[in-house]
Design a protein around this motif. Structure first.
Motif, PDB file in Angstrom:
ATOM      1  N   SER A 151     -77.193 -46.280 -40.222  1.00 20.91           N
ATOM      2  CA  SER A 151     -75.820 -46.763 -40.070  1.00 20.91           C
ATOM      3  C   SER A 151     -75.307 -46.541 -38.656  1.00 20.91           C
ATOM      4  O   SER A 151     -74.374 -47.228 -38.216  1.00 20.91           O
ATOM      5  CB  SER A 151     -74.893 -46.076 -41.073  1.00 20.91           C
ATOM      6  OG  SER A 151     -74.705 -44.709 -40.754  1.00 20.91           O
ATOM      7  N   MET A 327     -73.867 -53.991 -41.758  1.00 20.46           N
ATOM      8  CA  MET A 327     -75.023 -53.121 -41.556  1.00 20.46           C
ATOM      9  C   MET A 327     -74.628 -51.656 -41.669  1.00 20.46           C
ATOM     10  O   MET A 327     -75.311 -50.851 -42.319  1.00 20.46           O
ATOM     11  CB  MET A 327     -75.616 -53.394 -40.174  1.00 20.46           C
ATOM     12  CG  MET A 327     -76.780 -52.505 -39.791  1.00 20.46           C
ATOM     13  SD  MET A 327     -78.279 -52.936 -40.678  1.00 20.46           S
ATOM     14  CE  MET A 327     -79.469 -51.881 -39.830  1.00 20.46           C
ATOM     15  N   SER A 331     -76.006 -49.459 -44.866  1.00 27.46           N
ATOM     16  CA  SER A 331     -77.003 -48.449 -44.502  1.00 27.46           C
ATOM     17  C   SER A 331     -76.592 -47.071 -45.003  1.00 27.46           C
ATOM     18  O   SER A 331     -77.421 -46.291 -45.482  1.00 27.46           O
ATOM     19  CB  SER A 331     -77.193 -48.418 -42.987  1.00 27.46           C
ATOM     20  OG  SER A 331     -77.779 -49.600 -42.510  1.00 27.46           O
ATOM     21  N   GLY A 388     -79.149 -53.708 -43.932  1.00 32.07           N
ATOM     22  CA  GLY A 388     -79.052 -52.281 -44.209  1.00 32.07           C
ATOM     23  C   GLY A 388     -79.784 -51.879 -45.470  1.00 32.07           C
ATOM     24  O   GLY A 388     -80.337 -50.776 -45.557  1.00 32.07           O
TER      25      GLY A 388
END
Length: 490
Positions: A151, A327, A331, A388
């Motif tokens: 992340s 994303m 993530s 992600g």
């Protein structure tokens, strides 16, 4: 198991180190990735300030990635051998120290050297980060930690263009690009103190590894020539095919040496625990092709908006916020997805990613420009979220498949190196295909068709990732079936 219990599923010897070390790892991942996303914005001012030639500018851009890639496996191997804390501190000192050198540079050659050694430091750091996460976390906690680390990439992609734009807008021309370097220095000092205080001093493994210096040199040469092959243009003094031949020859010599080194009783870089592990090999192939497809799409989209649609850099940065947010958020929570759905979840996420790209391609071909501007962030949010759900779970499953006795840093180094090489080749191929298709005709229609042609390449790369993920899923299913007694399956 509750979420709280899962978060404590750590190596007991290092449980008191785990939380601060994870914070350090995420912070360094963010910083090294931010440096890449933010630095490109400073290039025009750097060029004007130092009167850099086009060739020097090309090296300033490329040398960081080359050095980063070359450092990965040697740093991972040394981290397994002498301990991650020492390599982390050395890499951090190089990254921060040469950021200061670059920020104070008075000519382009000094910037090139600074970016070279910054890249070496960043490669050393990132390999130790993944090794530390593997050392300190187990099971679902490891997947969760890798999700948080991934992340950081989304956050860097979100913050980089905005932060870079603000710095350049609020500072004099000669100062703005220097601050892109100098911002790393105080941050590096703080992280150095935290690393010195919190990282465990003990070696990560009781195994004794031989260094295999010749293997490391050959692998570094293969990496260097492979990356140079993607950077050489038609007018380069050394053509790309020469670098490619050198890379292939080096790879052949590397394989021969590794076999000989193992027969003599040494510990080769490509040990049986890596090459003989189908899960590690297939997971690495998933990462290679998915990362190559994703980064190639990102580069082609940037060229399409900036050159084809004449979108300004700031406006395109705003359009790119949605994929970065997707994303970053997915993530951070991808450990739950990976724990629940495993390899099958990754397969579905890759297929959904490809379907979303097809929808975007149709929109680019048929929608008016305003419609494309609305569609891109909407589908970009979905693409970021799906990315992600692919990247972090695949990374966790793949690194967990490295055979017993293999160094975790070495496994992580090969994993990252494969991504960077595949990304370099994919972007070079994709940009060449896009530029050739756009230059063959004129007008907006040519840019639309160029985008679609490049998207076919991206979908081909992702198809290879999908096949590798499916193969690993089938393999895992067979392992479960053969290990389950027939009576319990009835």
């Amino acid at each position: 198991m509750s979420e709280h219990a899962a978060s404590l599923e750590l190596d007991e010897l290092d449980s008191h180190h785990a939380r601060p070390v994870l914070g350090i790892c995420v912070a360094m991942g963010f910083t090294t990735l931010l440096d890449q996303t933010i630095f490109g914005m400073a290039l025009p001012r750097l060029r004007d300030s130092l009167h850099a030639s086009p060739g020097q500018l090309q090296w300033i851009v490329a040398i960081y990635s080359i050095a980063f890639g070359i450092a990965l496996v040697p740093a991972g191997r040394l981290g397994d051998l002498i301990g991650r804390r020492r390599l982390f501190l050395i890499g951090l000192s190089m990254f921060s120290g040469f950021s200061l050198v670059g920020g104070l540079a008075q000519n382009a050659p000094v910037v090139i050297v600074a970016r070279l050694l910054q890249g070496v430091g960043a490669g050393m750091i990132n390999t130790q980060v993944l090794g530390l996460i593997q050392d300190l976390f187990r099971g679902s906690s490891q997947a969760r930690a890798l999700g948080r680390y991934a992340s950081a990439g989304g956050l860097a992609g979100l913050a980089g263009p905005v932060l870079g734009g603000l710095i350049l807008a609020l500072t004099p021309d000669d100062l703005g690009w220097r601050l892109m370097f100098l911002v790393n220095v105080p941050f590096g000092v703080v992280i150095f103190y935290l690393v010195w205080r919190h990282l465990p001093r003990r070696r990560s493994s009781g195994e004794r590894f031989s260094l295999d210096a010749v293997g490391l040199l050959l692998l570094s040469a293969v990496t260097l020539f492979s990356m140079l092959a993607t950077l050489a243009d038609a007018d380069a003094r050394v053509p790309a095919r020469t670098y490619l031949v050198a890379a292939l020859a080096g790879a052949w010599l590397f394989v021969l040496w590794e076999r000989r080194y193992q027969r003599r009783g040494g510990s080769p870089i490509l040990g049986a625990g890596l090459t003989g592990s189908p899960g590690y090999v297939l997971g690495t192939l998933v990462a290679m092709f998915q990362f190559a497809g994703g980064t190639t799409f990102g580069m082609v989209a940037t060229l399409f908006f900036l050159d084809g649609l004449k979108t300004g850099p700031l406006w395109f940065a705003l359009l790119s916020i949605a994929p970065a947010v997707g994303m970053m958020v997915s993530s951070a929570r991808s450990w739950r997805f990976g724990s629940r759905f495993g390899r099958a979840g990754v397969v579905v996420a890759i297929a959904a990613y490809m379907a979303t790209l097809v929808l975007l391609g149709i929109g680019v071909l048929w929608l008016p420009v305003a419609g494309i501007g609305l569609l891109y962030p909407l589908l970009g949010l979905v693409l970021g979220a799906l990315g992600g759900l692919i990247h972090a779970p695949n990374q966790a499953m793949t690194l967990a498949e490295a055979g017993a006795g293999e160094g975790r840093g070495t496994a992580a180094g090969f994993f990252q190196l494969s991504q960077r090489l595949a990304s370099s080749v994919g972007m070079s191929w994709g940009v060449g295909l896009f530029a050739g298709a756009a230059g063959a005709h004129s007008g907006l229609l040519a840019w639309r068709h160029a985008f679609a042609e490049a998207l076919v390449l991206v979908l081909g790369l992702l198809s290879a990732a999908l096949v590798a993920a499916l193969s690993d899923g089938i393999r895992r299913r067979r392992v479960i079936d053969t290990s389950t007694p027939s009576a319990s399956r009835v």
